[in-house]
Structures are given as structure tokens and as C-alpha cells.
Design an enzyme around this catalytic site. Sequence first.
Site, mmCIF file in Angstrom:
data_model
loop_
_atom_site.group_PDB
_atom_site.id
_atom_site.type_symbol
_atom_site.label_atom_id
_atom_site.label_comp_id
_atom_site.label_asym_id
_atom_site.label_seq_id
_atom_site.Cartn_x
_atom_site.Cartn_y
_atom_site.Cartn_z
ATOM 1 N N GLU A 1 61.969 -12.472 -23.792
ATOM 2 C CA GLU A 1 60.940 -13.348 -22.918
ATOM 3 C C GLU A 1 61.112 -14.796 -23.196
ATOM 4 O OE1 GLU A 1 56.740 -13.026 -22.964
ATOM 5 O OE2 GLU A 1 56.603 -14.920 -23.024
ATOM 6 N N HIS B 1 58.178 -12.970 -14.943
ATOM 7 C CA HIS B 1 56.232 -13.152 -14.803
ATOM 8 C C HIS B 1 55.954 -13.456 -13.365
ATOM 9 C CE1 HIS B 1 56.153 -12.963 -19.623
ATOM 10 N NE2 HIS B 1 57.091 -12.690 -18.691
ATOM 11 N N GLY C 1 47.163 -14.733 -15.544
ATOM 12 C CA GLY C 1 47.576 -15.978 -15.419
ATOM 13 C C GLY C 1 45.711 -16.911 -16.291
ATOM 14 N N ALA D 1 44.459 -9.921 -12.844
ATOM 15 C CA ALA D 1 45.421 -9.171 -12.639
ATOM 16 C C ALA D 1 46.013 -7.551 -11.802
ATOM 17 C CB ALA D 1 46.479 -8.726 -13.871
ATOM 18 N N TYR E 1 46.397 -6.183 -24.808
ATOM 19 C CA TYR E 1 45.810 -7.386 -25.695
ATOM 20 C C TYR E 1 45.536 -6.672 -27.082
ATOM 21 C CZ TYR E 1 46.342 -10.365 -21.957
ATOM 22 O OH TYR E 1 46.860 -11.062 -20.875
ATOM 23 N N HIS F 1 41.372 -9.278 -25.186
ATOM 24 C CA HIS F 1 41.403 -10.683 -24.004
ATOM 25 C C HIS F 1 40.844 -11.632 -25.060
ATOM 26 C CE1 HIS F 1 42.314 -13.032 -20.737
ATOM 27 N NE2 HIS F 1 42.842 -13.408 -21.300
ATOM 28 N N LYS G 1 65.554 -20.023 -28.541
ATOM 29 C CA LYS G 1 65.889 -20.016 -29.473
ATOM 30 C C LYS G 1 66.499 -18.368 -30.193
ATOM 31 C CE LYS G 1 65.380 -24.564 -30.742
ATOM 32 N NZ LYS G 1 66.065 -24.593 -29.839
HETATM 33 P P1 FAD Z 1 43.673 -9.559 -16.786
HETATM 34 O O1 FAD Z 1 44.177 -8.385 -16.740
HETATM 35 O O2 FAD Z 1 42.442 -10.002 -15.157
HETATM 36 O O3 FAD Z 1 42.779 -9.738 -17.691
HETATM 37 C C1 FAD Z 1 41.458 -10.782 -17.605
HETATM 38 C C2 FAD Z 1 40.091 -11.090 -18.163
HETATM 39 O O4 FAD Z 1 39.699 -10.235 -17.525
HETATM 40 C C3 FAD Z 1 40.336 -10.678 -19.304
HETATM 41 O O5 FAD Z 1 39.307 -10.277 -20.318
HETATM 42 C C4 FAD Z 1 39.722 -8.345 -18.566
HETATM 43 O O6 FAD Z 1 39.285 -7.964 -20.142
HETATM 44 C C5 FAD Z 1 39.168 -9.023 -17.705
HETATM 45 N N1 FAD Z 1 39.294 -8.326 -16.588
HETATM 46 C C6 FAD Z 1 40.512 -7.123 -15.866
HETATM 47 N N2 FAD Z 1 39.969 -7.018 -14.664
HETATM 48 C C7 FAD Z 1 38.263 -7.258 -14.771
HETATM 49 C C8 FAD Z 1 37.688 -6.635 -13.571
HETATM 50 N N3 FAD Z 1 37.983 -5.320 -12.857
HETATM 51 N N4 FAD Z 1 36.578 -6.573 -13.795
HETATM 52 C C9 FAD Z 1 36.259 -7.983 -14.782
HETATM 53 N N5 FAD Z 1 36.587 -7.946 -15.457
HETATM 54 C C10 FAD Z 1 38.349 -8.021 -15.679
HETATM 55 N N6 FAD Z 1 50.484 -16.277 -18.856
HETATM 56 C C11 FAD Z 1 51.487 -17.292 -17.845
HETATM 57 O O7 FAD Z 1 50.476 -18.257 -17.235
HETATM 58 N N7 FAD Z 1 52.054 -16.789 -17.321
HETATM 59 C C12 FAD Z 1 53.360 -15.995 -18.046
HETATM 60 O O8 FAD Z 1 53.896 -16.520 -18.083
HETATM 61 C C13 FAD Z 1 52.688 -15.784 -19.110
HETATM 62 N N8 FAD Z 1 53.106 -14.642 -19.401
HETATM 63 C C14 FAD Z 1 52.374 -13.272 -20.399
HETATM 64 C C15 FAD Z 1 52.885 -12.307 -21.219
HETATM 65 C C16 FAD Z 1 52.285 -11.825 -21.812
HETATM 66 C C17 FAD Z 1 53.260 -10.551 -22.638
HETATM 67 C C18 FAD Z 1 51.098 -12.007 -22.432
HETATM 68 C C19 FAD Z 1 50.675 -10.859 -22.791
HETATM 69 C C20 FAD Z 1 50.399 -12.325 -21.915
HETATM 70 C C21 FAD Z 1 51.564 -13.846 -20.991
HETATM 71 N N9 FAD Z 1 50.403 -14.667 -19.973
HETATM 72 C C22 FAD Z 1 51.041 -15.512 -18.821
HETATM 73 C C23 FAD Z 1 48.991 -14.975 -20.543
HETATM 74 C C24 FAD Z 1 48.697 -14.572 -19.506
HETATM 75 O O9 FAD Z 1 48.233 -15.044 -17.853
HETATM 76 C C25 FAD Z 1 46.355 -14.510 -19.956
HETATM 77 O O10 FAD Z 1 46.072 -14.118 -20.698
HETATM 78 C C26 FAD Z 1 45.234 -14.250 -18.875
HETATM 79 O O11 FAD Z 1 44.206 -14.882 -19.298
HETATM 80 C C27 FAD Z 1 44.857 -12.819 -18.517
HETATM 81 O O12 FAD Z 1 46.264 -12.677 -17.958
HETATM 82 P P2 FAD Z 1 45.393 -10.703 -17.687
HETATM 83 O O13 FAD Z 1 46.888 -10.786 -16.833
HETATM 84 O O14 FAD Z 1 46.212 -10.235 -18.769
HETATM 85 O O15 FAD Z 1 44.480 -10.933 -16.506
#
Ligand code: FAD
Length: 285
Positions: A19, A75, A106, A123, A143, A147, A270
Site C-alpha cells: 500500500e 482505494h 471513509g 461501505a 478490523y 472498528h 518507503k
Molecule cells: P463501514 O464498513 O461502513 O463501517 C463503518 C462503521 O459502521 C463500523 O463501525 C461498522 O461496524 C458500522 N456499520 C457498517 N455497516 C453498517 C450498517 N449497515 N448499519 C450500521 N452500522 C454499520 N480511509 C480513507 O479515507 N482512505 C483510504 O485510502 C483508506 N484505506 C484503508 C485501507 C484499509 C485496509 C483499512 C482497514 C482502512 C482504510 N481506511 C481508509 C479507513 C476507513 O475509511 C475507516 O476505517 C472508516 O472509518 C470506515 O470505513 P469502512 O469501509 O470500514 O466502513
Amino acid sequence: MKLKEIYAKNNNFPVISFEVFPPTYEYTQLLDEIEILKKYNPGFISLTCGAGGKGSKSIELLQLIQNKKLNVMPHFTCINSSKESIENGIREIEKLGVENILALRGDIPEGYSELNKKDFEFACDLVKFIKEKTSLCVGVAGYPEGHIESPDLKNDIKYLKHKIEMGADAIFTQLFFDTDKFLAYKEMLEKNKIYIPLIAGIMPIISKKQVEKMTSMARITIPEKIKNKIDKYATDNKSMLEFGITYATEQCEKLISNDTIGLHFFTLNKAYSTSKILDNIKKGG
Ligand code: FAD
């Protein structure tokens, strides 16, 4: 090549991926680091994005990495975006021949409230949208310690499952320092009948500041045995770097012996630590 094919290959060594993020400095520096990492034959390079998931800056970098004959997985975040802007962003990426995307919600922007909710809340909404509109393979975040907004891991896994029901093809985990937490998560996912590839996120420790920053933003346990070392080497950069390599090597060895299908390195742009870790594990394997 699509994520599905990349992880379906019957290798006796996990798929390696790296990454990187769009730097504020000259791209040439990052491209040189990627050139070093290329010799480890990565399945792909993943390219992070800022809020909104796109930006011409990232597109330009994506193409520069593709020019190196490397597969790129951008991403893409959806919070605070309209369907129209998301569709435009995805189409732009598709036109470049990209086959995989990491679909993320995000982080919630400051001032965001119920009142200004847009078309995508989680997401899973983005996964569904991408799957309806394109033939892209979709990765999602997982996670191992839950999360940060989630009340507990069980609840988080429930929503992870929902992302899979919407069509997600692979799970990329948050970085972790306690390898047993990842292995326990892997087991929990299997118990929940989640069988898509689970890829372990590895971040080599390079400084105390970096560890403090990461652990303040996410649920990441720091085992006692490494806490002491991080304190000990707080002002000794060289020893910290070497310790980070040794520790991540141990993590990777344990993951490999527990049949982990993919190792995804958060390189921080890096090549040094990641390449040393890969030299170590390839020597051992
Ligand atoms: P979700 O899967 O939507 O989850 C977010 C929260 O909502 C969780 O607590 C989940 O339990 C809850 N939830 C999910 N669906 C529902 C539902 N239907 N009803 C109620 N609650 C729900 N961020 C960036 O900005 N740019 C990046 O490039 C980036 N890259 C990443 C790469 C990796 C490998 C990881 C692990 C994270 C990355 N992130 C990045 C961070 C990520 O955007 C954050 O962790 C964000 O807060 C959650 O994104 P998610 O896609 O996991 O969200």
C-alpha cells in the site's frame, strides 16, 4: 488480474501486496521506492485516497504505477459523496483498465450530521453500487479488534458480512501488532461462514510517533513486549527501524505458518523495512 484470480492461485507462499499513498512531494521519489518493491513480485499495489475517493492527483499517480507494468488497486471512499460523483470516479478508474477497487466508507468528516447525509452511508452501499454498475472485483476493510465506532467485534462482523452479501470479494485488515488477534479474527470469520480471502495488514514500526498516531485513531493493541522496545528506542531511529523489521518478520512467519493467504504491507511509501522483512521471510521459507 482480478483479486479473485490473484488469491485463487495455488501458491505455497502468500500473495504479497503493497500500500502506498499519494505523496505531497515529487512522485519520482515514490516511484523509485516502488521500483525496489517490484522485485518482490507483488500481486498489486494499492493506492490510498483522501475523502471523496478520487482526485486527478491520484489518477495521475495510478497511471504512473501502471506504466511500471504493475496492477493497481485504488482505494475509494463514499461518505459525503453523491451517486453521480461516485459513478464518475469509478468510470474514470475503469477506463484505465483497473480491475480491482477497495471500497470504503471513509472517516466521517467534521461537521457531518444526519442532516447532510448523502447517497452512501456505509461501505456496503458502495459495494452494492460498484457491483451493480461494473465488473470490478471489490475489496473491503476488516478490523481484527473491531472498528473504532463499533460497540464490539460481534457487531462489526455482522456488518462485514453484509458487505460480503453485497458482493465483496476480499477483506483487507487494519494493521495489527498482536498477531493472535488476527488469528482469532480469522477463526471468528470462519465460524460466521465468511470464506472470502482474508488478507493481513502489516505495518513495520518505524517510530514511536507513528505507533502513537495509528493507535490513537483505531483499536490496535500494542503487546507489552513491544511497548517496552518502542519506549527504549524512542530516540534511537536506527534501532527502532531494525526492531520494526524483526518484529514484523516474526508476525509474517507466524501468519504464514497459519496459512494466511495474503500479506498486505502498509509501506508508508518507503521500501526499506518492507523489503528487509520480505528478504527475511523468503530466506526462512
Ligand atoms: P463501514 O464498513 O461502513 O463501517 C463503518 C462503521 O459502521 C463500523 O463501525 C461498522 O461496524 C458500522 N456499520 C457498517 N455497516 C453498517 C450498517 N449497515 N448499519 C450500521 N452500522 C454499520 N480511509 C480513507 O479515507 N482512505 C483510504 O485510502 C483508506 N484505506 C484503508 C485501507 C484499509 C485496509 C483499512 C482497514 C482502512 C482504510 N481506511 C481508509 C479507513 C476507513 O475509511 C475507516 O476505517 C472508516 O472509518 C470506515 O470505513 P469502512 O469501509 O470500514 O466502513
